[in-house]
Enzyme design. Structure first.
Site, PDB file in Angstrom:
ATOM      1  N   TYR A   1      10.797  -1.139 -16.662  1.00  0.00           N
ATOM      2  CA  TYR A   1      10.171  -2.458 -16.329  1.00  0.00           C
ATOM      3  C   TYR A   1      11.101  -3.674 -16.923  1.00  0.00           C
ATOM      4  O   TYR A   1      11.522  -3.417 -18.064  1.00  0.00           O
ATOM      5  CB  TYR A   1       8.767  -2.790 -16.936  1.00  0.00           C
ATOM      6  CG  TYR A   1       7.727  -1.897 -16.194  1.00  0.00           C
ATOM      7  CD1 TYR A   1       7.220  -1.987 -14.784  1.00  0.00           C
ATOM      8  CD2 TYR A   1       7.163  -0.752 -16.790  1.00  0.00           C
ATOM      9  CE1 TYR A   1       6.466  -1.516 -14.301  1.00  0.00           C
ATOM     10  CE2 TYR A   1       6.216   0.044 -16.298  1.00  0.00           C
ATOM     11  CZ  TYR A   1       5.774  -0.328 -14.940  1.00  0.00           C
ATOM     12  OH  TYR A   1       4.846   0.450 -14.336  1.00  0.00           O
TER      13      TYR A   1
ATOM     14  N   ASP B   1       4.444   0.768   1.863  1.00  0.00           N
ATOM     15  CA  ASP B   1       5.814   1.300   1.252  1.00  0.00           C
ATOM     16  C   ASP B   1       5.876   2.730   1.580  1.00  0.00           C
ATOM     17  O   ASP B   1       5.768   3.586   0.626  1.00  0.00           O
ATOM     18  CB  ASP B   1       5.273   1.082  -0.046  1.00  0.00           C
ATOM     19  CG  ASP B   1       6.550   1.310  -1.189  1.00  0.00           C
ATOM     20  OD1 ASP B   1       7.593   1.645  -0.605  1.00  0.00           O
ATOM     21  OD2 ASP B   1       6.214   1.464  -2.489  1.00  0.00           O
TER      22      ASP B   1
ATOM     23  N   ARG C   1       0.743  -1.256 -11.677  1.00  0.00           N
ATOM     24  CA  ARG C   1      -0.267  -1.318 -12.924  1.00  0.00           C
ATOM     25  C   ARG C   1      -0.468  -2.287 -14.071  1.00  0.00           C
ATOM     26  O   ARG C   1      -1.300  -2.323 -14.603  1.00  0.00           O
ATOM     27  CB  ARG C   1       0.398   0.085 -13.539  1.00  0.00           C
ATOM     28  CG  ARG C   1      -0.108   1.334 -12.863  1.00  0.00           C
ATOM     29  CD  ARG C   1       0.753   2.619 -13.382  1.00  0.00           C
ATOM     30  NE  ARG C   1       2.273   2.412 -12.939  1.00  0.00           N
ATOM     31  CZ  ARG C   1       2.934   3.368 -13.253  1.00  0.00           C
ATOM     32  NH1 ARG C   1       2.660   4.406 -13.646  1.00  0.00           N
ATOM     33  NH2 ARG C   1       4.380   3.140 -12.775  1.00  0.00           N
TER      34      ARG C   1
ATOM     35  N   THR D   1       0.747  -1.291   0.003  1.00  0.00           N
ATOM     36  CA  THR D   1       0.075  -0.103   0.090  1.00  0.00           C
ATOM     37  C   THR D   1       0.725   1.327   0.068  1.00  0.00           C
ATOM     38  O   THR D   1       2.019   1.131   0.393  1.00  0.00           O
ATOM     39  CB  THR D   1      -0.968   0.100   1.278  1.00  0.00           C
ATOM     40  OG1 THR D   1      -0.061  -0.001   2.450  1.00  0.00           O
ATOM     41  CG2 THR D   1      -1.847  -0.969   1.175  1.00  0.00           C
ATOM     42  N   HIS D   2       0.208   2.208  -0.618  1.00  0.00           N
ATOM     43  CA  HIS D   2       0.880   3.682  -0.398  1.00  0.00           C
ATOM     44  C   HIS D   2      -0.550   4.490   0.395  1.00  0.00           C
ATOM     45  O   HIS D   2      -1.147   5.067  -0.242  1.00  0.00           O
ATOM     46  CB  HIS D   2       1.089   4.411  -1.698  1.00  0.00           C
ATOM     47  CG  HIS D   2       2.354   4.070  -2.195  1.00  0.00           C
ATOM     48  ND1 HIS D   2       3.649   4.339  -1.428  1.00  0.00           N
ATOM     49  CD2 HIS D   2       2.619   3.439  -3.472  1.00  0.00           C
ATOM     50  CE1 HIS D   2       4.647   3.805  -2.341  1.00  0.00           C
ATOM     51  NE2 HIS D   2       3.993   3.469  -3.400  1.00  0.00           N
TER      52      HIS D   2
ATOM     53  N   LYS E   1       8.788   3.968   2.678  1.00  0.00           N
ATOM     54  CA  LYS E   1      10.230   4.647   2.100  1.00  0.00           C
ATOM     55  C   LYS E   1      10.522   5.663   3.293  1.00  0.00           C
ATOM     56  O   LYS E   1      10.945   6.866   2.774  1.00  0.00           O
ATOM     57  CB  LYS E   1      10.178   5.481   0.811  1.00  0.00           C
ATOM     58  CG  LYS E   1       9.852   3.942  -0.162  1.00  0.00           C
ATOM     59  CD  LYS E   1      10.044   4.653  -1.546  1.00  0.00           C
ATOM     60  CE  LYS E   1       9.831   3.631  -2.663  1.00  0.00           C
ATOM     61  NZ  LYS E   1       8.298   3.432  -2.859  1.00  0.00           N
TER      62      LYS E   1
ATOM     63  N   ILE F   1      15.895  11.086  10.256  1.00  0.00           N
ATOM     64  CA  ILE F   1      16.789  10.397  11.409  1.00  0.00           C
ATOM     65  C   ILE F   1      15.857   9.555  12.439  1.00  0.00           C
ATOM     66  O   ILE F   1      14.625   9.616  12.250  1.00  0.00           O
ATOM     67  CB  ILE F   1      17.034  11.495  12.245  1.00  0.00           C
ATOM     68  CG1 ILE F   1      16.175  12.427  12.818  1.00  0.00           C
ATOM     69  CG2 ILE F   1      18.213  12.529  11.539  1.00  0.00           C
ATOM     70  CD1 ILE F   1      16.434  13.580  13.880  1.00  0.00           C
TER      71      ILE F   1
HETATM   72  O1  S5P Z   1      12.597   1.248  -6.772  1.00  0.00           O
HETATM   73  C1  S5P Z   1      11.217   1.272  -6.714  1.00  0.00           C
HETATM   74  C2  S5P Z   1      10.956   0.876  -5.505  1.00  0.00           C
HETATM   75  C3  S5P Z   1       9.380   0.803  -5.250  1.00  0.00           C
HETATM   76  S1  S5P Z   1       9.091   0.227  -3.741  1.00  0.00           S
HETATM   77  N1  S5P Z   1      10.315   1.465  -7.734  1.00  0.00           N
HETATM   78  C4  S5P Z   1       9.113   1.035  -7.566  1.00  0.00           C
HETATM   79  O2  S5P Z   1       8.492   1.304  -8.522  1.00  0.00           O
HETATM   80  N2  S5P Z   1       8.681   0.980  -6.311  1.00  0.00           N
HETATM   81  C5  S5P Z   1       7.207   0.881  -6.030  1.00  0.00           C
HETATM   82  O3  S5P Z   1       6.717  -0.121  -6.749  1.00  0.00           O
HETATM   83  C6  S5P Z   1       6.328   2.047  -6.608  1.00  0.00           C
HETATM   84  O4  S5P Z   1       6.241   3.100  -5.429  1.00  0.00           O
HETATM   85  C7  S5P Z   1       5.166   1.735  -6.800  1.00  0.00           C
HETATM   86  O5  S5P Z   1       4.171   1.632  -5.921  1.00  0.00           O
HETATM   87  C8  S5P Z   1       5.259   0.259  -7.319  1.00  0.00           C
HETATM   88  C9  S5P Z   1       5.381  -0.234  -8.821  1.00  0.00           C
HETATM   89  O6  S5P Z   1       4.244   0.185  -9.487  1.00  0.00           O
HETATM   90  P1  S5P Z   1       4.227  -0.116 -10.746  1.00  0.00           P
HETATM   91  O7  S5P Z   1       2.550   0.296 -11.456  1.00  0.00           O
HETATM   92  O8  S5P Z   1       5.041   0.574 -11.842  1.00  0.00           O
HETATM   93  O9  S5P Z   1       4.262  -1.696 -11.058  1.00  0.00           O
END
Ligand code: S5P
Length: 272
Positions: free
Chosen positions: A225, A99, A243, A68-69, A101, A105
């Site tokens: 990708y 997620d 996606r 999740t975000h 991130k 500190i």
């Molecule tokens: O390096 C990263 C790290 C993360 S956690 N690249 C990413 O894309 N993500 C996360 O993975 C990003 O915040 C998103 O939620 C997901 C990728 O989504 P997609 O739609 O591109 O598959």
């Protein structure tokens, strides 16, 4: 100690790793992966709570983790999002990965993890952090997780050792140092967001990998990708797909099954 070579964990089954891993959270995750035969994490990047919860109920049988975000949900309330999400995690036997991130500190991330309207530590089995601020960030998050760990609730941290986005700075010495920091609190820090297997031979870090897509190569905003086969052959244990499965023009259930099957086949091919 070399940290960016392929370790033997790649060739060991999820089942065996489930019985030997130092982190209770990782053991539980690997048990779920083994029993549901899925190494798919679906990324729920949606802004409506209804859409989020409907996707979780529909795709729950095919995933080991939902990511999740939570801060992008427009109509968020704890009662109407977190409470049903936790119930669905019980129903479908998956883990929840917020997620977040973290990147501050230790003292600040401890509060961000445990407080505010999201209270992430109360419900997210997994969260993640950048190593940029230094090891204090891990100490701070560990302190936030400790009350849950002491109650026997599985909590785990992934460090972002590598990223999928074009031009990112998490490479080379940064990645190496992140791996070194991950050796702190092994019962809590259980792996990485990474594009490749990381860790010395004999170490077992769980590698969760975003930037996985069977159709697109990029998204026009820096995302890159790779195919499921490429990611798993490079050492990914859990593929993270957003996606490619949940975009508006997709049949999400059919795509989840497609990615689950591809992820499992790639894992079996790696075991041989
Ligand atoms: O390096 C990263 C790290 C993360 S956690 N690249 C990413 O894309 N993500 C996360 O993975 C990003 O915040 C998103 O939620 C997901 C990728 O989504 P997609 O739609 O591109 O598959």
């Amino acid at each position: 100690m070399p940290t960016t070579t392929m370790s033997s964990a790649t060739e060991i089954s999820y089942e065996t790793r489930a019985s030997t891993h130092a982190s209770p959270l990782a053991r539980r995750l690997l048990d779920i992966v083994t029993s549901k035969k899925t190494n798919l994490c679906v990324s729920l990047d949606v802004t409506s709570k209804t859409e989020l919860l409907e996707l979780v109920d529909a795709l729950g049988p095919y995933v080991c983790v939902f990511k999740t975000h939570i801060d992008i949900v427009d109509d968020f309330t704890y009662e109407s999002v977190v409470v049903p999400l936790v119930a669905l995690a019980e129903k479908h036997n998956f883990l929840i990965f917020e997620d977040r991130k973290f990147a501050d500190i230790g003292s600040t991330v401890k509060s961000q993890y445990t407080s505010g309207i999201y209270k992430i530590a109360d419900w997210a089995h997994i969260t993640n952090a950048h190593a940029l601020p230094g090891p204090g960030i891990i100490d701070g998050l560990y302190a936030g997780a400790k009350p849950h760990l002491e109650k026997g609730e599985a909590r785990g941290l992934l460090l972002l050792a590598e990223m999928s986005s074009q031009g990112n700075l998490a490479t080379g010495a940064y990645t190496e140092q992140t791996v070194a920091y991950a050796r702190m609190h092994p019962e809590f820090t259980f792996g990485f967001i990474a594009m490749h297997r990381l860790g010395a031979p004999g170490e077992d870090f769980i590698i969760m990998t975003p930037g996985v897509g069977l159709d697109a190569k990029s998204d026009g905003l820096g995302q890159q990708y790779r195919t499921v086969d490429e990611a798993v052959a490079e050492g990914s244990d859990i593929i993270i797909v957003g996606r490619g499965i949940i975009a508006k023009d997709k049949d999400s259930i059919a795509e989840a099954i497609r990615y689950r099957d591809a992820g499992w086949a790639a894992y079996l091919a790696r075991l041989k």
